[in-house]
Design a protein around this motif. Structure first.
Motif, PDB file in Angstrom:
ATOM      1  N   LEU A   1       6.679  -8.753   2.171  1.00  0.00           N
ATOM      2  CA  LEU A   1       6.974  -7.354   3.038  1.00  0.00           C
ATOM      3  C   LEU A   1       5.681  -6.633   2.975  1.00  0.00           C
ATOM      4  CD1 LEU A   1      10.428  -6.799   1.671  1.00  0.00           C
ATOM      5  CD2 LEU A   1      10.149  -7.985   3.560  1.00  0.00           C
TER       6      LEU A   1
ATOM      7  N   TYR B   1       5.284  -2.499   2.641  1.00  0.00           N
ATOM      8  CA  TYR B   1       6.032  -1.149   2.407  1.00  0.00           C
ATOM      9  C   TYR B   1       4.846  -0.037   2.808  1.00  0.00           C
ATOM     10  CZ  TYR B   1      10.257  -2.920   0.387  1.00  0.00           C
ATOM     11  OH  TYR B   1      11.475  -3.555   0.146  1.00  0.00           O
TER      12      TYR B   1
ATOM     13  N   LYS C   1       4.161   4.258   1.910  1.00  0.00           N
ATOM     14  CA  LYS C   1       4.573   5.387   1.188  1.00  0.00           C
ATOM     15  C   LYS C   1       3.775   6.284   1.365  1.00  0.00           C
ATOM     16  CE  LYS C   1       5.799   6.486  -3.757  1.00  0.00           C
ATOM     17  NZ  LYS C   1       5.005   7.823  -3.755  1.00  0.00           N
TER      18      LYS C   1
ATOM     19  N   ALA D   1       5.105  11.995  -2.410  1.00  0.00           N
ATOM     20  CA  ALA D   1       6.296  12.298  -2.856  1.00  0.00           C
ATOM     21  C   ALA D   1       7.530  11.837  -1.868  1.00  0.00           C
ATOM     22  CB  ALA D   1       6.337  14.006  -2.729  1.00  0.00           C
ATOM     23  N   GLU D   2       7.420  10.702  -1.519  1.00  0.00           N
ATOM     24  CA  GLU D   2       8.555  10.008  -0.970  1.00  0.00           C
ATOM     25  C   GLU D   2       8.545   8.615  -1.581  1.00  0.00           C
ATOM     26  OE1 GLU D   2       8.197  12.023   3.485  1.00  0.00           O
ATOM     27  OE2 GLU D   2       8.598  10.094   3.188  1.00  0.00           O
ATOM     28  N   GLY D   3       9.645   7.856  -1.312  1.00  0.00           N
ATOM     29  CA  GLY D   3       9.809   6.564  -1.887  1.00  0.00           C
ATOM     30  C   GLY D   3       9.052   5.525  -0.874  1.00  0.00           C
ATOM     31  N   PRO D   4       8.763   4.443  -1.265  1.00  0.00           N
ATOM     32  CA  PRO D   4       8.338   3.458  -0.233  1.00  0.00           C
ATOM     33  C   PRO D   4       9.349   3.173   0.758  1.00  0.00           C
ATOM     34  CG  PRO D   4       7.843   2.557  -2.412  1.00  0.00           C
ATOM     35  CD  PRO D   4       8.800   3.764  -2.604  1.00  0.00           C
TER      36      PRO D   4
ATOM     37  N   PHE E   1      10.229   0.302   4.237  1.00  0.00           N
ATOM     38  CA  PHE E   1       9.918  -0.908   4.618  1.00  0.00           C
ATOM     39  C   PHE E   1       9.210  -0.971   5.859  1.00  0.00           C
ATOM     40  CE2 PHE E   1      10.389  -5.340   6.006  1.00  0.00           C
ATOM     41  CZ  PHE E   1      10.853  -5.307   7.452  1.00  0.00           C
TER      42      PHE E   1
ATOM     43  N   PHE F   1       2.030  -1.013   0.213  1.00  0.00           N
ATOM     44  CA  PHE F   1       2.385  -2.180  -0.597  1.00  0.00           C
ATOM     45  C   PHE F   1       2.566  -3.240  -0.103  1.00  0.00           C
ATOM     46  CE2 PHE F   1       2.101   0.436  -4.377  1.00  0.00           C
ATOM     47  CZ  PHE F   1       2.494   1.713  -4.286  1.00  0.00           C
TER      48      PHE F   1
ATOM     49  N   PHE G   1       5.428  -6.478  -6.618  1.00  0.00           N
ATOM     50  CA  PHE G   1       4.476  -5.812  -5.632  1.00  0.00           C
ATOM     51  C   PHE G   1       2.961  -5.786  -6.038  1.00  0.00           C
ATOM     52  CE2 PHE G   1       7.514  -3.291  -3.309  1.00  0.00           C
ATOM     53  CZ  PHE G   1       8.734  -3.337  -3.862  1.00  0.00           C
TER      54      PHE G   1
ATOM     55  N   GLY H   1      -1.393  -1.468  -4.036  1.00  0.00           N
ATOM     56  CA  GLY H   1      -1.417  -0.565  -3.119  1.00  0.00           C
ATOM     57  C   GLY H   1      -2.668  -0.345  -2.587  1.00  0.00           C
TER      58      GLY H   1
END
Lengths: 113, 113
Positions: free
Chosen positions: A34, A36, A38, A41-44, A46, A89, A103, A106
């Protein structure tokens, strides 16, 4: 020892050009991959996936290529846009059960206007 | 819109304090995960859970514990906070078989002083 490597911590690309982000893995049991994205200040979130039975998967401007013999995958973004600036990532798993993802560290992509 | 909610965006705690990080998901996912994100190290797995009351150690469990009393809630506990636990903490959930892997929360930036 990292099983998933992203050897470029950062990458800068001009708007409209191609961005190529690379990922290498060491575990030959990995079968599902996968990417991702990011933002700060946010989550990763998809972005795109690929299974080992394929060598390419496309979704709009995003294409992931898998070279299983080289244990290497890459994410191509064409054309790159300033909104693509984020940390990307790479993640790998031995299956697509939704578990056991490993993971990479990055790559920070900056798309310059 | 499906969600993984982390109770705090920013936390500042003192060394030696017991710290609770809460995560709630509304997607009926059976799998839940806690990661920490540090520059150059990517996402490292602390603990995960595949079912209620079940927990498994990830790659870096030392100094942490978890609790999963209900399917939707997964709590991370820092038993005695230390400065090296200053980090971004990310909670994620998934259902077994999801092709997109995990859904992440927005993260909690914890600073231990």
């Amino acid at each position: 020892d990292q099983q998933v490597k992203q050897n470029s911590p950062s990458l800068s690309v001009q708007e409209g050009r191609i961005s190529i982000l690379n990922c290498d893995y060491t575990n030959s049991m990995f079968d599902y991959f996968l990417w991702y994205k990011k933002y700060p200040a946010e989550g990763p979130t998809f972005l795109i996936s690929i299974s080992s039975i394929k060598d390419k998967n496309e979704d709009g401007r995003f294409t992931v290529f898998l070279n299983k013999s080289a244990k290497h995958l890459s994410l191509h973004i064409v054309p790159s846009q300033p909104g693509d600036s984020a940390v990307y990532f790479c993640a790998a798993s031995p299956n697509n059960y939704g578990q056991n993802f490993v993971f990479g560290p990055g790559t920070r992509l900056s798309v310059l206007p | 819109d499906v969600k993984v909610t982390q109770s705090s965006r920013y936390l500042v705690k003192r060394t030696g304090e017991k710290v609770f990080l809460e995560c709630v998901q509304d997607m009926d996912h059976e799998n839940m995960f806690w990661y920490r994100q540090d520059p150059g190290l990517g996402l490292r797995l602390i603990y995960f859970s595949y079912d209620v009351k079940m927990k498994e150690k990830g790659d870096i469990p030392e100094g942490y514990s978890v609790s999963r009393e209900k399917k939707e809630r997964f709590s991370l506990i820092l038993e005695s906070a230390s400065t090296n636990q200053t980090s971004m903490y990310l909670c994620a959930s998934s259902f077994t078989g999801s092709y997109w892997g995990y859904t992440f929360g927005s993260g909690t930036r914890l600073t231990v002083v």
